[in-house]
Design a protein around this motif. Sequence first.
Motif, PDB file in Angstrom:
ATOM      1  N   SER A  21       1.014  -1.049  -0.054  1.00 25.32           N
ATOM      2  CA  SER A  21       0.273   0.135  -0.169  1.00 25.32           C
ATOM      3  C   SER A  21       0.703   1.267   0.058  1.00 25.32           C
ATOM      4  O   SER A  21       1.843   1.412   0.292  1.00 25.32           O
ATOM      5  CB  SER A  21      -0.809  -0.048   0.765  1.00 25.32           C
ATOM      6  OG  SER A  21       0.038   0.144   2.432  1.00 25.32           O
ATOM      7  N   ALA A  22       0.410   2.048  -0.267  1.00 28.10           N
ATOM      8  CA  ALA A  22       0.966   3.848  -0.493  1.00 28.10           C
ATOM      9  C   ALA A  22       0.287   4.585  -0.709  1.00 28.10           C
ATOM     10  O   ALA A  22      -1.156   4.698  -1.449  1.00 28.10           O
ATOM     11  CB  ALA A  22       1.936   3.342  -1.835  1.00 28.10           C
ATOM     12  N   THR A  23       0.812   6.029  -0.161  1.00 28.21           N
ATOM     13  CA  THR A  23      -0.352   7.127  -0.737  1.00 28.21           C
ATOM     14  C   THR A  23       0.269   8.147  -2.099  1.00 28.21           C
ATOM     15  O   THR A  23       1.556   8.109  -0.880  1.00 28.21           O
ATOM     16  CB  THR A  23      -0.729   7.970   0.780  1.00 28.21           C
ATOM     17  OG1 THR A  23      -1.130   6.971   1.710  1.00 28.21           O
ATOM     18  CG2 THR A  23      -1.496   9.125   0.228  1.00 28.21           C
ATOM     19  N   TYR A  24      -0.267   8.721  -3.000  1.00 33.47           N
ATOM     20  CA  TYR A  24       0.829   9.815  -3.781  1.00 33.47           C
ATOM     21  C   TYR A  24      -0.290  10.550  -3.917  1.00 33.47           C
ATOM     22  O   TYR A  24      -0.938  10.996  -3.490  1.00 33.47           O
ATOM     23  CB  TYR A  24       0.492   8.481  -5.400  1.00 33.47           C
ATOM     24  CG  TYR A  24       1.130   7.368  -5.450  1.00 33.47           C
ATOM     25  CD1 TYR A  24       2.570   6.794  -4.972  1.00 33.47           C
ATOM     26  CD2 TYR A  24       0.225   5.957  -5.799  1.00 33.47           C
ATOM     27  CE1 TYR A  24       3.026   6.111  -4.620  1.00 33.47           C
ATOM     28  CE2 TYR A  24       1.329   4.441  -6.504  1.00 33.47           C
ATOM     29  CZ  TYR A  24       2.404   4.615  -5.808  1.00 33.47           C
ATOM     30  OH  TYR A  24       2.279   3.101  -5.689  1.00 33.47           O
ATOM     31  N   ILE A  25       0.869  11.744  -3.747  1.00 31.35           N
ATOM     32  CA  ILE A  25       0.490  12.953  -3.640  1.00 31.35           C
ATOM     33  C   ILE A  25       1.640  14.116  -4.596  1.00 31.35           C
ATOM     34  O   ILE A  25       2.333  13.993  -5.115  1.00 31.35           O
ATOM     35  CB  ILE A  25       0.534  13.881  -2.736  1.00 31.35           C
ATOM     36  CG1 ILE A  25       0.390  12.819  -1.160  1.00 31.35           C
ATOM     37  CG2 ILE A  25       0.690  14.791  -2.041  1.00 31.35           C
ATOM     38  CD1 ILE A  25       0.910  13.533   0.212  1.00 31.35           C
ATOM     39  N   ILE A  26       0.260  14.655  -5.644  1.00 31.10           N
ATOM     40  CA  ILE A  26      -0.269  15.592  -6.983  1.00 31.10           C
ATOM     41  C   ILE A  26       0.130  16.703  -6.124  1.00 31.10           C
ATOM     42  O   ILE A  26      -1.075  16.692  -6.197  1.00 31.10           O
ATOM     43  CB  ILE A  26      -0.240  14.808  -8.088  1.00 31.10           C
ATOM     44  CG1 ILE A  26       0.124  13.510  -8.428  1.00 31.10           C
ATOM     45  CG2 ILE A  26       0.296  15.633  -9.133  1.00 31.10           C
ATOM     46  CD1 ILE A  26      -0.210  12.880  -9.171  1.00 31.10           C
ATOM     47  N   HIS A  27       0.698  17.501  -6.561  1.00 32.37           N
ATOM     48  CA  HIS A  27       0.617  19.053  -6.366  1.00 32.37           C
ATOM     49  C   HIS A  27       0.787  19.290  -7.707  1.00 32.37           C
ATOM     50  O   HIS A  27       1.739  19.751  -8.058  1.00 32.37           O
ATOM     51  CB  HIS A  27       1.562  19.598  -5.516  1.00 32.37           C
ATOM     52  CG  HIS A  27       0.655  20.843  -4.796  1.00 32.37           C
ATOM     53  ND1 HIS A  27      -0.742  21.485  -4.396  1.00 32.37           N
ATOM     54  CD2 HIS A  27       1.682  22.180  -5.051  1.00 32.37           C
ATOM     55  CE1 HIS A  27      -0.057  22.854  -4.661  1.00 32.37           C
ATOM     56  NE2 HIS A  27       0.943  23.002  -4.348  1.00 32.37           N
ATOM     57  N   LYS A  28      -0.249  20.098  -8.257  1.00 33.94           N
ATOM     58  CA  LYS A  28       0.026  21.033  -9.795  1.00 33.94           C
ATOM     59  C   LYS A  28       0.538  22.194  -8.869  1.00 33.94           C
ATOM     60  O   LYS A  28      -0.020  23.387  -8.634  1.00 33.94           O
ATOM     61  CB  LYS A  28      -1.422  21.696 -10.819  1.00 33.94           C
ATOM     62  CG  LYS A  28      -1.540  22.135 -11.066  1.00 33.94           C
ATOM     63  CD  LYS A  28      -2.428  21.923 -12.419  1.00 33.94           C
ATOM     64  CE  LYS A  28      -2.148  23.069 -13.504  1.00 33.94           C
ATOM     65  NZ  LYS A  28      -3.524  23.467 -14.169  1.00 33.94           N
ATOM     66  N   LEU A  29       1.782  23.631  -9.726  1.00 37.18           N
ATOM     67  CA  LEU A  29       2.666  24.263  -9.338  1.00 37.18           C
ATOM     68  C   LEU A  29       2.063  25.086 -10.783  1.00 37.18           C
ATOM     69  O   LEU A  29       1.719  26.369 -10.221  1.00 37.18           O
ATOM     70  CB  LEU A  29       4.390  24.508  -9.725  1.00 37.18           C
ATOM     71  CG  LEU A  29       4.505  22.937  -7.962  1.00 37.18           C
ATOM     72  CD1 LEU A  29       5.957  23.381  -8.381  1.00 37.18           C
ATOM     73  CD2 LEU A  29       4.254  23.393  -6.704  1.00 37.18           C
ATOM     74  N   ASP A  30       2.259  24.973 -11.658  1.00 37.47           N
ATOM     75  CA  ASP A  30       1.041  25.653 -12.870  1.00 37.47           C
ATOM     76  C   ASP A  30       0.959  24.425 -13.945  1.00 37.47           C
ATOM     77  O   ASP A  30       1.250  23.163 -14.098  1.00 37.47           O
ATOM     78  CB  ASP A  30       1.672  27.057 -13.257  1.00 37.47           C
ATOM     79  CG  ASP A  30       3.690  26.651 -13.404  1.00 37.47           C
ATOM     80  OD1 ASP A  30       3.713  25.018 -14.299  1.00 37.47           O
ATOM     81  OD2 ASP A  30       4.310  27.140 -13.070  1.00 37.47           O
ATOM     82  N   ASP A  31       0.562  25.134 -15.199  1.00 37.40           N
ATOM     83  CA  ASP A  31       0.036  24.862 -16.245  1.00 37.40           C
ATOM     84  C   ASP A  31       1.498  23.347 -16.299  1.00 37.40           C
ATOM     85  O   ASP A  31       1.230  22.213 -17.227  1.00 37.40           O
ATOM     86  CB  ASP A  31       0.075  24.955 -17.345  1.00 37.40           C
ATOM     87  CG  ASP A  31      -1.556  25.668 -17.216  1.00 37.40           C
ATOM     88  OD1 ASP A  31      -2.383  25.086 -16.215  1.00 37.40           O
ATOM     89  OD2 ASP A  31      -2.354  26.858 -17.818  1.00 37.40           O
ATOM     90  N   ASN A  32       2.533  23.762 -16.080  1.00 34.13           N
ATOM     91  CA  ASN A  32       4.168  23.656 -16.623  1.00 34.13           C
ATOM     92  C   ASN A  32       4.893  21.940 -15.550  1.00 34.13           C
ATOM     93  O   ASN A  32       6.145  22.015 -15.999  1.00 34.13           O
ATOM     94  CB  ASN A  32       4.609  24.073 -17.586  1.00 34.13           C
ATOM     95  CG  ASN A  32       4.069  24.962 -18.925  1.00 34.13           C
ATOM     96  OD1 ASN A  32       3.819  23.668 -19.772  1.00 34.13           O
ATOM     97  ND2 ASN A  32       4.297  25.683 -18.902  1.00 34.13           N
ATOM     98  N   THR A  33       4.130  22.285 -14.271  1.00 35.59           N
ATOM     99  CA  THR A  33       4.617  22.409 -13.204  1.00 35.59           C
ATOM    100  C   THR A  33       4.041  21.369 -12.383  1.00 35.59           C
ATOM    101  O   THR A  33       3.571  21.756 -11.641  1.00 35.59           O
ATOM    102  CB  THR A  33       6.131  23.116 -12.493  1.00 35.59           C
ATOM    103  OG1 THR A  33       6.344  23.876 -13.733  1.00 35.59           O
ATOM    104  CG2 THR A  33       7.444  22.647 -11.836  1.00 35.59           C
TER     105      THR A  33
END
Length: 309
Positions: A268-280
């Motif tokens: 098991s794991a937790t993945y965290i995605i955070h959008k900084l801008d449209d390209n990052t």
Amino acid sequence: MATAKPILISLVGKALLVLPLTSILVCSPAMSDTQPGSTGDEKLLRSQADDYAKAFAAGNSKALADMWSSEGTFTDSEGREFRGRTAIEQFFASNFARYGKQPLVINVESIRFPTDGVAIEEGQTCTQQGNSLGNVSHYEAVHAKENGRWQMEAVTETECPKKFSDSLQDLAWLIGTWSAKCSPSSSIHLKADWAANHNFIRCTYGNPSADGEQSGAMTIIGRNPINGRIISWHFDSKGGSGSGKWLRDGQSWTERTTSVEPDGAMGSATYIIHKLDDNTFTWRSVDRSIAGAALPDRQELTVTRDGSK
């Protein structure tokens, strides 16, 4: 009624970019002179549910674990089983360390006594986030009474159906090709495109090996048509597979996953995605485990769209 964030984590789950949260029903140790199955026993169990909620809100993992018998089990809404007070205490301690203390509401729906010294309790738990309700779970707790003391022998939590307003279009910015530096000498590449008439997003990612072979994985992201939640399926090049549930918080997405490794071990794991801008965007993996053993968190990666610099 264990609750943790990522669903009651109800702890935990979140938990998915998130917490996962997990909620469980509680029965704290207490002494009683009432007869098995009497009105007094039911009142006592309901009172102990209140004690459980108080211990949860205080972040007291030891007090929560002591409400189980020495070999009691807790099965969370993701199907993970924790056996014995030590494992249950560690579960709560880990979730409180990550998500902090949270008020918990327990709604005891029924208590029945199938035989002397045994009670089965059912109900719902829900965490509170400010003035709004958080994760909601259904629980069933089997209590046993020995020497006048009620303790939980087995608690099983399931996620309550909840309607989400998620849309795959919220992840449309992922479409394209991306790269991230894992170290000064290595990088990982991601390609995301629409699939099946824009009903899914297909992501392939990996890193060419020394012999030129692509060593990587594939993720399919979709939407559960029953509750509207974003979900995903993972497949790696060695034969492992898994699935995940997503939760959005502004420009962040948390995915709580479970997996089966090629050798059959559960993970098991937790993945965290955070959008900084449209390209990052940034990506990291936390709360990782294989075959019940905790693994260190992955370093946070900064992922950039190819050609954006």
